[in-house]
Design a protein around this motif. Structure first.
Motif, PDB file in Angstrom:
ATOM      1  N   ALA A 191       0.844  -1.194   0.000  1.00 49.34           N
ATOM      2  CA  ALA A 191       0.000   0.000   0.000  1.00 49.34           C
ATOM      3  C   ALA A 191       0.875   1.238   0.000  1.00 49.34           C
ATOM      4  N   GLN A 192       0.481   2.237  -0.775  1.00 47.09           N
ATOM      5  CA  GLN A 192       1.090   3.558  -0.648  1.00 47.09           C
ATOM      6  C   GLN A 192       0.126   4.416   0.150  1.00 47.09           C
ATOM      7  N   VAL A 193       0.642   5.027   1.193  1.00 44.10           N
ATOM      8  CA  VAL A 193      -0.202   5.757   2.137  1.00 44.10           C
ATOM      9  C   VAL A 193      -0.008   7.258   1.963  1.00 44.10           C
ATOM     10  N   LEU A 194      -1.122   7.971   1.887  1.00 38.35           N
ATOM     11  CA  LEU A 194      -1.106   9.429   1.830  1.00 38.35           C
ATOM     12  C   LEU A 194      -1.626   9.967   3.157  1.00 38.35           C
ATOM     13  N   LEU A 195      -0.892  10.894   3.727  1.00 38.23           N
ATOM     14  CA  LEU A 195      -1.224  11.463   5.022  1.00 38.23           C
ATOM     15  C   LEU A 195      -1.595  12.933   4.867  1.00 38.23           C
ATOM     16  N   ILE A 205       5.854  13.394   2.522  1.00 33.72           N
ATOM     17  CA  ILE A 205       6.347  12.014   2.532  1.00 33.72           C
ATOM     18  C   ILE A 205       5.155  11.067   2.433  1.00 33.72           C
ATOM     19  N   SER A 206       5.363  10.001   1.685  1.00 38.22           N
ATOM     20  CA  SER A 206       4.302   9.005   1.480  1.00 38.22           C
ATOM     21  C   SER A 206       4.890   7.617   1.736  1.00 38.22           C
ATOM     22  N   LEU A 215       5.767  -4.688   6.976  1.00 42.90           N
ATOM     23  CA  LEU A 215       6.830  -3.714   7.197  1.00 42.90           C
ATOM     24  C   LEU A 215       6.601  -2.456   6.359  1.00 42.90           C
ATOM     25  N   VAL A 216       7.036  -1.317   6.911  1.00 47.56           N
ATOM     26  CA  VAL A 216       7.146  -0.090   6.130  1.00 47.56           C
ATOM     27  C   VAL A 216       8.480  -0.168   5.389  1.00 47.56           C
ATOM     28  N   THR A 217       8.456  -0.161   4.071  1.00 48.66           N
ATOM     29  CA  THR A 217       9.685  -0.391   3.311  1.00 48.66           C
ATOM     30  C   THR A 217      10.441   0.888   2.993  1.00 48.66           C
ATOM     31  N   GLN A 218       9.735   1.995   2.767  1.00 50.27           N
ATOM     32  CA  GLN A 218      10.423   3.256   2.501  1.00 50.27           C
ATOM     33  C   GLN A 218       9.414   4.392   2.416  1.00 50.27           C
ATOM     34  N   ASN A 219       9.911   5.609   2.320  1.00 50.84           N
ATOM     35  CA  ASN A 219       9.092   6.778   2.075  1.00 50.84           C
ATOM     36  C   ASN A 219       9.374   7.316   0.679  1.00 50.84           C
ATOM     37  N   ILE A 220       8.328   7.774   0.019  1.00 50.84           N
ATOM     38  CA  ILE A 220       8.476   8.459  -1.255  1.00 50.84           C
ATOM     39  C   ILE A 220       8.199   9.931  -1.020  1.00 50.84           C
ATOM     40  N   GLY A 221       9.086  10.772  -1.503  1.00 49.55           N
ATOM     41  CA  GLY A 221       8.919  12.213  -1.319  1.00 49.55           C
ATOM     42  C   GLY A 221       8.188  12.838  -2.500  1.00 49.55           C
TER      43      GLY A 221
END
Length: 222
Positions: A191-195, A205-206, A215-221
């Motif tokens: 899942a890609q999460v938008l906050l 950051i997403s 697991l949270v694998t990384q953040n996309i800026g």
């Protein structure tokens, strides 16, 4: 008495009405009872998930099988009255989407297939899991708190201070900039999460969350 032309017109009107009625009935969505029957025929163990989805969001737990979608399956016009349903589930043990076709008239499961890399939209339960994994990750939480402070000037104390949206993420949608853990997304369920803040300011950051491994694998800026 109606003349011949009037009778023909009336007959044609009646036939059109009957035809439209049959077509409308044939396109009716599944009723709650039919939804339950379809799940029972395709995957009896997931009936409880259907009930939870109908009432309140399911708790943020990882189901071995996640019920994704149940919908009416179109039928040929030569088969009026036949009611089929498509039932889709995700098997987290094998990272496969299970697609079953059930016949609600005969109460039979007609066909079942397992497909890899078929990622349907996230369920409410999966969205809850993704949010829980983000806020339970100390490093991730620290970054979210810093971003919230930057935007609002306030301290993030609890998840309820944010709006969270998410959608299925696959590695081929962003071929560059992914780490090794995120490159499995699409084969595994991610899942890609938008906050957002409560006044709808989006975070820069997403997080990418691999639901298959938790697991949270990384953040996309942005």
């Amino acid at each position: 008495m109606l003349n011949k032309s009037a009778k023909i017109a009336l007959t044609a009107l009646c036939l059109t009405f009957l035809s439209n009625n049959i077509l409308a009935k044939d396109l009716d969505p599944l009723s709650p009872a039919e939804l339950s029957q379809a799940v029972s025929l395709a995957a009896p163990e997931q009936r409880a998930q259907l009930a939870m989805r109908s009432d309140t969001p399911a708790p943020a737990i990882a189901h071995t099988l996640e019920l994704l979608l149940v919908e009416r399956r179109p039928v040929d016009k030569e088969q009026p009255g036949r009611r089929l349903a498509d039932v889709y589930s995700y098997d987290y043990r094998s990272d496969e989407t299970i697609h079953s076709i059930v016949d609600l008239n005969t109460q039979e499961r007609v066909q079942t297939e397992r497909v890899q890399k078929l990622q349907l939209p996230l369920t409410e339960n999966e969205l809850a899991r993704a949010s829980q994994l983000i806020f339970n990750d100390p490093e991730q939480l620290s970054q979210i708190q810093a971003e919230y402070k930057r935007i609002t000037g306030q301290t993030l104390i609890k998840p309820e201070q944010l709006h969270v949206k998410a959608f299925v993420f696959t590695a081929d949608s962003l071929p560059e900039g992914l780490n090794a853990a995120s490159q499995n997304c699409g084969i595994q369920r991610c899942a890609q999460v938008l906050l957002y803040t409560h006044d709808s300011v989006v975070f820069e950051i997403s997080p990418i969350v691999n639901l298959s491994v938790g697991l949270v694998t990384q953040n996309i800026g942005f």
